[in-house]
Design a protein around this motif. Structure first.
Motif, PDB file in Angstrom:
ATOM      1  N   ARG A   1       0.869  -1.415   0.163  1.00 20.88           N
ATOM      2  CA  ARG A   1       0.066   0.027   0.051  1.00 20.88           C
ATOM      3  C   ARG A   1       0.805   1.244  -0.104  1.00 20.88           C
ATOM      4  O   ARG A   1       0.576   2.226  -0.797  1.00 20.88           O
ATOM      5  CB  ARG A   1      -0.844   0.015   1.370  1.00 20.88           C
ATOM      6  N   ALA A   2       2.056   1.326   0.589  1.00 18.64           N
ATOM      7  CA  ALA A   2       2.828   2.311   0.823  1.00 18.64           C
ATOM      8  C   ALA A   2       3.331   2.556  -0.542  1.00 18.64           C
ATOM      9  O   ALA A   2       3.516   3.510  -1.041  1.00 18.64           O
ATOM     10  CB  ALA A   2       3.933   2.381   1.971  1.00 18.64           C
TER      11      ALA A   2
ATOM     12  N   ASP B   1       1.270   4.101  -3.319  1.00 18.12           N
ATOM     13  CA  ASP B   1       1.035   5.614  -3.227  1.00 18.12           C
ATOM     14  C   ASP B   1       2.075   6.414  -3.760  1.00 18.12           C
ATOM     15  O   ASP B   1       1.871   7.478  -3.976  1.00 18.12           O
ATOM     16  CB  ASP B   1       0.983   6.084  -1.681  1.00 18.12           C
TER      17      ASP B   1
ATOM     18  N   SER C   1       4.231   7.893   5.176  1.00 18.48           N
ATOM     19  CA  SER C   1       3.158   6.913   4.637  1.00 18.48           C
ATOM     20  C   SER C   1       2.518   6.603   5.951  1.00 18.48           C
ATOM     21  O   SER C   1       3.058   5.984   6.886  1.00 18.48           O
ATOM     22  CB  SER C   1       3.654   5.629   3.797  1.00 18.48           C
TER      23      SER C   1
ATOM     24  N   HIS D   1       0.701   3.923   6.020  1.00 18.76           N
ATOM     25  CA  HIS D   1       0.498   2.546   5.859  1.00 18.76           C
ATOM     26  C   HIS D   1       1.738   1.954   6.571  1.00 18.76           C
ATOM     27  O   HIS D   1       1.591   0.759   7.058  1.00 18.76           O
ATOM     28  CB  HIS D   1       0.448   2.106   4.486  1.00 18.76           C
TER      29      HIS D   1
END
Length: 183
Positions: free
Chosen positions: A109-110, A113, A160, A162
């Motif tokens: 997820r990081a 981004d 981040s 995440h």
């Protein structure tokens, strides 16, 4: 971080795929955040590269580096065609513990981004363990651009939401330019 591409002579193409396929897939997964897309990238790269196996499978060349370059270029081409709408997925590589799966999901997820070039630089530099020069050659950008993308990506990863604090602490230091006047 994860591995260094192997510079070796393989007995045959099947041995290469058997021993390095999982590492190739993991890099593709880190680029895309999608299990199926990663499989497609690796399969596409392998199908494009197998005809060059005999020519590049020697002491001077790295067949794995050639395949990895093909994966990154296919990913960039896919993005340029407009198929770039990516969304983080809950699927992660098979791991031994639930904690590892959660950490990989957070990392994916990081990474997702990040802008695509920053993500590619981070995967090549820190997961595939390529030098700045090798990364620049693979992505067909300048070494300065590699440094800039890495710098911005590490700052973004440090911020981040995440990643846990422990994950942020494990990030590499910010890349810096060489001091002026020293070679």
């Amino acid at each position: 971080m994860v591995h260094e591409p192997e510079q070796r002579v393989w007995a045959n193409f099947e041995e290469f795929v058997s021993l390095r396929g999982a590492a190739l897939w993991r890099s593709a997964w880190l680029l895309t955040g999608d299990r199926q897309r990663a499989e497609d990238l690796v399969q596409d790269a392998l199908s494009r590269c197998w005809t060059k196996f005999d020519r590049l499978n020697n002491d001077e060349d790295s067949f794995e580096a050639y395949v990895r370059t093909s994966i990154y270029h296919a990913h960039l081409a896919w993005w340029r065609r407009g198929s770039w709408r990516e969304a983080p997925r809950e699927t992660t590589p098979e791991r031994t513990s639930a904690a590892d799966q959660h950490a990989d999901g957070d990392l994916a997820r990081a990474l997702l981004d990040l802008p695509r070039q920053q993500r590619a630089v981070i995967v090549l530099r820190y997961f595939d363990d390529l030098t700045e020069v090798q990364t620049a050659e693979t992505l067909r950008i300048s070494v300065g651009a590699v440094k800039q993308h890495a710098h911005r990506a590490i700052i973004a990863l440090r911020n981040s939401p995440h990643l846990a604090d422990a994950d942020r602490a494990a990030l590499p230091p910010l890349p810096t330019d060489r001091p002026q006047g020293k070679d």
